[in-house]
Write a protein that holds these residues in place. Structure first.
Motif: not given
Length: 154
Positions: A108-137
């Motif tokens: 792996w290329q360290e910078n590229e993998l770091r960016q992909n890990l950061e994007r993966a966490f963004e997806i994790f956070s968005l899914r969690k927020e989507n789940k929370r909002l759906t439950e509220q709805l």
């Protein structure tokens, strides 16, 4: 964003890969490592993971088999498959069976993998927020239905 609270589990049977990953990312993320799927399961039982990175070719359990096996118990972490081999059937299995977000080749290329890990966490956070909002709805919808029924009765 303070990334140091992001928990990442890296599973690989090659200790030098685990050490390299930890050395590369321990200052940015909270890194956990395991030499096998069995050891990784033990970590998952005690720690909440946001991202799980697994090598494909391991002796007892492949990365795809491991990632697929954890879905019922740990559906939320973003899964990434890492391998040194261009194996198209592993890629297809990873996507279809392991619900893998990303397939990365070694080395792996360290910078590229770091960016992909950061994007993966963004997806994790968005899914969690989507789940929370759906439950509220759903709760608000139930309240509105109750109010509507009360209005019809009176």
């Amino acid at each position: 964003m303070d990334k140091h609270f992001i928990n990442i589990l890296y599973v690989d049977d090659e200790v030098h890969n685990l050490n390299a990953f930890k050395a590369s990312f321990r200052r940015t993320f909270n890194v956990f490592t395991a030499e096998s799927a069995k050891e990784a399961m033990g970590i998952l039982e005690t720690q909440q993971m946001h991202i799980i990175v697994s090598d494909q070719r391991m002796p007892v359990t492949t990365g795809v088999e491991f990632l697929q096996s954890i879905i019922p118990l740990y559906p939320d972490p973003i899964r990434i498959l890492l391998t040194g081999y261009a194996d198209i059937s592993a890629v297809i299995d990873a996507i279809n069976k392991g619900q893998v977000y990303l397939y990365i080749t070694k080395p792996w290329q360290e910078n590229e993998l770091r960016q992909n890990l950061e994007r993966a966490f963004e997806i994790f956070s968005l899914r969690k927020e989507n789940k929370r909002l759906t439950e509220q709805l759903l709760i608000v919808n139930e309240q509105l239905e109750f109010m509507f029924r009360q209005k019809l009765i009176s």
